[in-house]
Motif scaffolding. Structure first.
Motif, mmCIF file in Angstrom:
data_model
loop_
_atom_site.group_PDB
_atom_site.id
_atom_site.type_symbol
_atom_site.label_atom_id
_atom_site.label_comp_id
_atom_site.label_asym_id
_atom_site.label_seq_id
_atom_site.Cartn_x
_atom_site.Cartn_y
_atom_site.Cartn_z
ATOM 1 N N ALA A 11 35.822 -27.265 53.514
ATOM 2 C CA ALA A 11 35.595 -26.503 53.487
ATOM 3 C C ALA A 11 34.146 -26.286 53.004
ATOM 4 O O ALA A 11 32.734 -26.094 53.326
ATOM 5 C CB ALA A 11 36.354 -25.557 53.638
ATOM 6 N N CYS A 12 33.530 -26.584 51.820
ATOM 7 C CA CYS A 12 32.310 -26.054 51.262
ATOM 8 C C CYS A 12 31.652 -27.602 51.036
ATOM 9 O O CYS A 12 30.627 -27.218 51.863
ATOM 10 C CB CYS A 12 32.442 -26.609 49.671
ATOM 11 S SG CYS A 12 31.210 -25.682 48.543
ATOM 12 N N THR A 15 29.805 -26.970 55.035
ATOM 13 C CA THR A 15 29.140 -26.082 55.033
ATOM 14 C C THR A 15 27.528 -26.840 54.480
ATOM 15 O O THR A 15 26.873 -26.337 55.369
ATOM 16 C CB THR A 15 29.885 -25.015 54.341
ATOM 17 O OG1 THR A 15 30.668 -24.673 54.222
ATOM 18 C CG2 THR A 15 28.693 -23.477 54.117
ATOM 19 N N VAL A 50 38.872 -23.986 59.922
ATOM 20 C CA VAL A 50 37.141 -23.707 60.159
ATOM 21 C C VAL A 50 35.919 -23.940 59.308
ATOM 22 O O VAL A 50 36.411 -23.769 57.904
ATOM 23 C CB VAL A 50 36.996 -22.316 61.269
ATOM 24 C CG1 VAL A 50 37.621 -22.881 62.552
ATOM 25 C CG2 VAL A 50 36.673 -21.402 60.653
ATOM 26 N N PRO A 51 34.751 -25.248 60.048
ATOM 27 C CA PRO A 51 34.000 -24.654 58.932
ATOM 28 C C PRO A 51 33.176 -23.819 58.723
ATOM 29 O O PRO A 51 32.388 -23.117 60.045
ATOM 30 C CB PRO A 51 33.372 -25.885 59.125
ATOM 31 C CG PRO A 51 33.306 -26.229 60.434
ATOM 32 C CD PRO A 51 35.171 -25.386 60.959
ATOM 33 N N GLY A 52 31.888 -23.489 57.517
ATOM 34 C CA GLY A 52 30.861 -22.911 57.779
ATOM 35 C C GLY A 52 30.185 -22.776 58.643
ATOM 36 O O GLY A 52 30.171 -23.936 58.229
ATOM 37 N N ARG A 53 29.073 -22.330 59.640
ATOM 38 C CA ARG A 53 28.160 -22.701 60.366
ATOM 39 C C ARG A 53 27.458 -21.819 60.938
ATOM 40 O O ARG A 53 27.974 -20.874 60.819
ATOM 41 C CB ARG A 53 29.119 -23.728 61.592
ATOM 42 C CG ARG A 53 29.637 -23.196 62.434
ATOM 43 C CD ARG A 53 31.064 -24.621 62.929
ATOM 44 N NE ARG A 53 31.790 -22.826 63.686
ATOM 45 C CZ ARG A 53 32.798 -22.519 63.942
ATOM 46 N NH1 ARG A 53 33.579 -21.743 63.018
ATOM 47 N NH2 ARG A 53 33.255 -22.126 65.055
ATOM 48 N N SER A 54 26.502 -21.766 61.798
ATOM 49 C CA SER A 54 25.573 -21.163 62.090
ATOM 50 C C SER A 54 25.329 -21.633 64.281
ATOM 51 O O SER A 54 25.372 -22.698 63.833
ATOM 52 C CB SER A 54 24.033 -21.661 62.372
ATOM 53 O OG SER A 54 23.394 -21.190 62.532
#
Lengths: 369, 369
Positions: A11-12, A15, A50-54
């Motif tokens: 996940a990191c 990101t 789920v990935p971190g995202r904008s």
């Protein structure tokens, strides 16, 4: 622990990948890396990674709604954690002053007049549109405001009633029910029912509807449950908007839309504290507090409203499905990109007018004259 | 670049925080750190920053649907990127063989029989339930299958028609339309319209409906647009399920439910390639390819279905709103935790039965006998 550690690294990495500038993000090596990492993190049955995202503001909402979608998190409303009754009151009063100040202009713009009154010993506001539609002359709506059982006392809670009066051409009673910290459960419900008992003497309940958003949507449902129990007349229709029908953190979008909804943001904010403050030791799963656990048999026709980013989208659709399974005529409307209750935020947004026009059509279909 | 760098660090820190074991995650120092980081990343108008995280399977879905929700990403279906027509065909045939193999058992379990036939020169399957309901004796449904205009040729595309026949008690024609790589646009639509032109001679179109999911939902809408243009009879109702009404990546849940929907996962997978392969140089925004850009005036009553995790939730609600704004009677049903088209996956899930029972009720309301 092994699975946790791998997911963390994945996940990191995602990101970091996702926050590259857009051009680079589209390039295939980065996408391939993201795909591979996501596939690896989601190759076994279980929780979804789920990935971190904008996430951009969608072009598919109106410009006015886009402004609401783009807005920063609502601080301090969303994450308030007052440590005492005095701190709660200070916060509630401060937020209410701001909300109330905006109301006068909205009423003037929409041609709605407001009168403070008392019904059944409970403070109410009567909202009257410039023109009550001929079909609505002998109809009366009862409004229950939102705010997590703590926010929006007084005039601050009347915004939705103004919109309904204006866009539907109805006379509306908005209930200024008592709230914590001074008045926990069941004060709010006692007040709402006291008004309902008097209101059905003012007008034929077959010509009446109850509506409200969030806490007001939950209370609308709880009022029907209690009216059934007490043998009181039911309204001809209800409109629970994105109802807080479950005060426990139950429902998928409590998690999937967490940090995406810019109004409520997360249950871990004020919602958790407000639920506890209101319940005051009562079981949060009591149907009078969380009406999703009640029996919806015999409910009046209902129209429910939510948005795709709404933290309460699950509560809305679960309530809709439960009504349908109980044989109740129930409609659902869900708006693109909308966070919690955002249809009440900007009277000029086309989506706002659409929400209340649809509710008015539904009421017109089901209410007698 | 400064904003990007800060967001990167913030999101990465959040990710690390969130993948701690549950106990630690709830502890207030971690939550406070997450809150602070999220607040900082969302304190200005614009795109929404969400943290990487693990989202549990919701307890609010049925056990059967929970199994579908928990399933790994559908590989290689979701992220296929064949490099030649031969590679496409190999993949399509392999996936279709698996899907078709499962169909016989489903039909037997549900008491549905299937017959291959040809209508208007186009291959079709006729699905007949054990008992055609008396009210449905002179009714006929036309089904258009899903699969991104590439997947589900032959028997593989009949699953939804079986469910509708079984749970609705209707006779159903399922169209086995031609697809890329050999037959790009407009072959699929030409075939669907050829069947429709013949079908309306077999039965009164007022007693007929068209339905389908995903690509089949998009085609259902495009068929109505084309029937309007060509002056053909319209069906009495339609049921576009989570319709691929926009082949461009337009709609908020293309982003908000990306990596969360375990069926389609992301537009960046096979969807992008399939759209291009099907369009074959045509404008993706042509209403025959993306019917959301068409004129919905005069459409028959419609019932739409989606799920809270569906990549096409936005397409569904945008289509619903556009139908309503065109004055069309349109109902929406959204299911808890469901990814794209997952109501077609497990015939034994209560949500599956619920979806088709609701569609059958809607058809019964609008179709003549």
């Amino acid at each position: 622990m092994k699975a946790i550690r791998r997911s963390t690294l994945v996940a990191c990495a995602l990101t970091l990948t996702l926050f590259l500038p857009v051009g680079a993000q589209q390039a295939s090596p980065d996408l391939a890396r993201l795909e591979a990492a996501q596939n690896a993190a989601n190759d076994k049955p279980g929780a979804r990674t789920v990935p971190g995202r904008s996430i951009p503001v969608p072009s598919t909402a109106s410009p006015q709604l886009q402004t609401s979608i783009a807005a920063p998190y609502r601080m301090p409303a969303w994450n308030a954690d007052p440590k005492s009754a005095a701190e709660w009151k200070e916060l509630i009063d401060r937020l209410a002053a701001g909300a109330a100040a905006a109301q006068k202009g909205v009423r003037e713009k929409l041609g709605v007049t407001m009168e403070a009154s008392t019904i059944g010993g409970v403070k109410v506001f009567i909202l009257t549109p410039k023109e009550i539609l001929p079909a609505n002359r002998d109809r009366l709506l009862v409004h229950v405001h939102g705010g997590g059982y703590v926010y929006n006392p007084g005039e601050a809670g009347t915004g939705e009633a103004t919109l309904m009066a204006a866009y539907g051409g109805f006379k509306v009673i908005s209930i200024d029910y008592r709230m914590p910290p001074d008045f926990p459960y069941p004060a709010a419900m006692d007040d709402a029912m006291a008004v309902w008992k008097e209101a059905v003497k003012m007008q034929n309940p077959r010509n009446m509807a109850i509506f409200g958003t969030s806490t007001g949507g939950g209370m609308t449902l709880a009022m029907i449950l209690r009216a059934k129990l007490e043998g009181l007349p039911l309204p001809a229709a209800i409109a629970p908007g994105t109802p807080w029908s479950d005060l426990t953190e139950t429902g998928d979008t409590y998690k999937t839309n967490e940090w995406l909804d810019n109004v409520l943001v997360s249950y871990s904010g004020y919602l958790r504290h407000a639920a506890e403050l209101y319940a005051n030791g009562h079981d949060l799963k009591d149907p009078q507090l969380s009406p999703i656990y009640g029996d919806f048999t015999g409910f009046p026709p209902a129209i429910l409203t939510s948005g795709t980013r709404d933290l309460f989208l699950s509560l809305t659709v679960l309530t809709h499905r439960k009504l349908r399974r109980a044989g109740v005529e129930a409609e659902l409307q869900v708006f693109e990109g909308m966070s919690h209750a955002q249809y009440n935020f900007d009277a000029s947004a086309p989506e706002t007018k659409e929400v209340f026009t649809e509710i008015a059509r539904f009421f017109d279909k089901h209410l007698g004259q």
